[in-house]
Scaffold this active site. Structure first.
Site, PDB file in Angstrom:
ATOM      1  N   LYS A 174      20.766  15.334 -16.223  1.00 42.43           N
ATOM      2  CA  LYS A 174      21.883  14.476 -16.587  1.00 42.43           C
ATOM      3  C   LYS A 174      23.219  15.174 -16.375  1.00 42.43           C
ATOM      4  CE  LYS A 174      23.922  12.008 -20.522  1.00 42.43           C
ATOM      5  NZ  LYS A 174      23.808  11.710 -21.967  1.00 42.43           N
ATOM      6  N   GLU A 193      20.287  16.042 -21.259  1.00 46.70           N
ATOM      7  CA  GLU A 193      19.627  15.181 -22.235  1.00 46.70           C
ATOM      8  C   GLU A 193      18.561  14.276 -21.637  1.00 46.70           C
ATOM      9  OE1 GLU A 193      23.188  14.880 -25.547  1.00 46.70           O
ATOM     10  OE2 GLU A 193      23.082  13.357 -23.980  1.00 46.70           O
TER      11      GLU A 193
END
Length: 769
Positions: free
Chosen positions: A593, A478
């Site tokens: 991430k 993300e």
């Protein structure tokens, strides 16, 4: 055995703390919680109030306040506060000894013991036990025992406390306390959705009876005040029962709550407990994972399985929240986590629960259709955060820029399209494991057809390249938004389209009339099927590089600055900065991430050889920041398959301790609360062990086991249900044993190493490793 984070265990079936740490109220409230899928009650003390994160979160109570539609924290029917000689018993005043807070994982029994000495020298011993019934999910019960060492006047306030902890604001527009003979009731109505919630409470006093009993009412509370005059050694037991019903459950929740409470009170605490334990015995008989050789690992495993179980609604078709029912974080709503991380454990142990989870996605198809239409597409674009109706709950602005104080526009809810094919992926896994054709006909096919239509409406056909592409995406990583041809998304889209065509062809053969009716209702034709076929054949799929075998995460990823997370931490101007879109420190770098390409490999192990898994693990692992609780488990799984046994175990420990050892963020960028149980990480513990260390997977009609246990584990045992057949798997360092239940129908094909064997009903096969 001493565990970390102030915890101990004796048998691997419990966690306990023997000293109280006031700095861990958020963590311990979550870790010691009890629940049953209908409600979750945090592991707080009976006398605590909203300021100490006490909560009873109830499913299907979605109500809008501010920007958030979330589950409600309902009035606390277990509230009990004791005063001795006018001084309030507390963990924060006086002197405490013999303190233990304990959670029995086998039966979801919370207990707390404490000897307390007040400032006047008076001593009180309390012992409490409580549970959220797994036999009747609307019930909670608590036994509260207290004893004095010298003659004393003891006053107990017990009843229903409506002063609840809310993350985002007040949900109740009215409070109506009332008395129904020997019961107390508090009815509330939510402000936006108009849901009526009734909490009913009853008490039975065992031992010396109160000399005086009074009822105290205020707008948000209704309590009993009980006066006892006790001699040294005298003990009193309060058996409390609480029932909770809402207008989404029944037409007359007040009457049902009162009737259930009265019935429970008549049955008595011990009978309720026996019924509750019998229900849990049935769950653990199929769900338990046994580990010999490491008591800590056994405890961690059962803790996570327990949390996955109590977060999952079985009474109705409702979502598994990303924080379960431990608090209001993430609104009690489902993400892709539900199908990819929570569901596999149930798929192979309690397939009826897996069916329920997936049927929920059919119930929310209209919400997915609305979202697709709102964004200019058609078909079913599932909500990134989905509540009861399936309409999008995730806000456009979630994070705050800590440097400017301005909200950050993220696109989790409109660019993260993989949620839809992820659901089709889970439907196919369910059908493959269970053979439940009725589910396909009643629910699965319609979902798949509508997701396929959405993918058609979203894709771009590149004439110059003769292929379909997906642009403006957000994959599992993300930090990188607005990317093209995210490998995970494209592969999942192809899988969904191939699955849709396969289901169509099966329905043509098996249920043509039903198919024709469904196609007419959805306004589909054979030309749509041909489009699905064409797309599945011509979707662009990033391939492993011929030299490095690494798959590029998305177009242009390899052109980004190649640095590692530790370098980016040094660039932060504030430690709470958000790393991602649009201007975070990771956006223009290769730092991700969470697992993205590795997530692809995890879901499709038969598609990529072990050499590709190793190459991609070696490349992406050092570049992953693990800013998501979903990431460590995926790394553990791929490390197992890649033959990196040591690294697999390291990531297993990291994933399994996210909650229990307080290893997660409690506050996100901008200051919002992020506590609670990470239910997807809990569900993933089962995957790491069964699909990682045990090397289990299905390959066509065979069951494949390729074990690589942690070197110090002596034995691993678990059960699987495949095609209705029950198998008991037992793995040691030098052998594998598989036992087929006598009730099984037909043989099960088993592959261990190079050999293939058939296990008939009632037979046991032993294979040397």
């Amino acid at each position: 055995m001493e565990l970390k984070n102030n915890l101990t265990t004796e048998t691997g079936w419990e966690i306990a703390e023997k000293t109280f740490d006031p700095d861990q109220l958020v963590t311990t409230g979550s870790n010691f919680m009890m629940g049953n899928g209908y409600l979750g009650y945090r592991g707080t003390m009976a006398e605590w109030e909203a300021d100490r994160y006490t909560a009873c979160i109830v499913s299907d109570t979605y109500d809008q306040v501010g920007d958030y539609r979330e589950l409600c924290n309902v009035p606390n029917g277990l509230f009990t506060r004791l005063f001795a000689k006018g001084e309030r018993l507390s963990l924060f005043t006086g002197e405490t000894s013999d303190y233990v807070r304990r959670l029995d994982l086998r039966y979801g029994l919370y207990s707390r013991s404490q000897t307390w000495q007040g400032s006047l020298g008076h001593t009180v011993r309390i012992d409490t036990e409580r549970f959220a019934s797994y036999d009747n999910v609307h019930l909670m019960a608590m036994r509260y025992r207290f004893q004095v060492e010298e003659r004393a006047k003891v006053v107990v306030f017990t009843g229903i406390d409506g002063n609840v902890w809310n993350l985002n604001g007040e949900h109740f527009k009215t409070y109506e306390p009332s008395i129904a003979q020997d019961l107390l009731l508090l009815e509330t109505v939510t402000g936006e959705s108009g849901i009526t919630i009734d909490v009913a409470e009853g008490v039975t006093v065992l031992g010396p009876q109160p000399q005086v009993e009074e009822i105290i009412q205020s707008r948000r509370r209704i309590l009993r005040r009980l006066y006892f005059y006790l001699d040294p050694g005298e003990a009193v037991i309060l058996d409390k029962v609480v029932a909770i019903y809402t207008s989404n459950d029944v037409a007359e929740p007040r009457q049902r709550a009162a009737a259930a409470t009265r019935s429970a009170k008549e049955a008595g605490y011990e009978t309720l407990k026996e019924r509750h334990q019998a229900a849990w015995d049935a769950v653990w008989a199929i769900s338990d994972v046994e580990i010999e050789g490491d008591l800590e690992d056994q405890t961690l495993t059962r803790f996570n399985l327990y949390q996955n179980i109590i977060a999952t609604p079985t009474h109705a078709r409702l979502p598994i929240g990303a924080r379960g029912l431990s608090c209001q974080v993430y609104q009690g709503a489902a993400f892709w986590d539900q199908e990819i991380f929570n569901l596999p454990m149930f798929l192979y142990t309690r397939p009826e629960v897996a069916r329920n989870i997936l049927a929920y996605r059919h119930d929310t198809l209209d919400g997915a259709r609305k979202k697709a239409k709102r964004l200019g597409y058609y078909g079913a674009f599932y909500a990134w955060t989905s509540g009861k109706t399936g309409e999008e709950l995730f806000p456009d602005f979630f994070f705050t820029n800590v440097l400017t104080g301005r909200k950050i526009r993220n696109h989790f809810n409109d660019w993260q399209i993989h949620i839809s094919p992820d659901i089709v992926y889970a439907i196919w896994q369910y059908y493959r494991v269970t053979g439940d054709w009725d589910f396909v006909v009643d629910y699965g096919a319609e979902i798949a057809f509508e997701v396929a239509q959405f993918l058609v409406s979203h894709a771009y056909f590149k004439k110059d390249k003769g292929r379909y592409e997906f642009v403006r995406l957000l994959g599992p990583d993300e930090y990188h938004e607005n990317v093209d041809n995210n490998a995970f998304t494209n592969y999942q889209a192809q899988f969904a389209l191939q699955t849709t065509v396969a289901l169509y062809e099966a329905m043509c053969e098996r249920t043509p009339e039903t198919l024709a009716s469904l196609f007419q209702r959805l306004d589909l034709g054979t030309e749509d099927v041909e489009t699905w076929r064409d797309m599945a054949d011509r979707i662009y799929l990033p391939q492993p590089d011929p030299e490095t075998l690494v798959i590029e995460q998305f177009d242009g990823y390899f052109d980004l600055e190649d640095v590692h997370p530790e370098t980016l931490r040094e660039r932060l101007l504030d430690p709470e900065e958000y790393w991602g879109w649009p201007n975070g420190v990771a956006v223009r770098t290769q730092v991700l991430k969470q697992a993205d390409v590795l997530q692809l490999l995890a879901l499709h192990p038969d598609r990529f050889p072990v050499e590709v898994m190793r190459a991609n693990y070696d490349y992406y692992e050092p570049r992953t920041e693990h800013g998501s609780s979903l990431s460590p488990s995926v790394h553990a799984l791929i490390a197992s398959r890649a033959g990196y046994q040591g690294e697999s175990y390291t990531y297993f420990k990291r994933a399994a301790t996210i909650d229990l050892y307080n290893a997660s963020k409690k506050v996100m960028s901008g200051g919002a609360f992020l506590g609670g149980i990470h239910t997807a990480a809990c569900g993933a513990v089962w995957q790491m062990i069964v699909q990682g260390f045990a090397g289990f997977r299905m390959e066509e009609d065979s069951i494949l086991l390729a074990p690589a246990l942690p070197t110090h584990w002596e034995r691993l045992a678990f059960k699987l249900i495949i095609g209705g057949n029950l198998l008991e798997i037992e793995i040691e360092q030098d052998q594998v044993g598989v036992t087929a239940a006598e009730r099984n129908e037909g043989d099960v094909t088993l592959q261990v190493g190079e050999g293939t064997r058939w296990v008939g009903a009632g037979e046991t096969v032993q294979v040397a490793l």
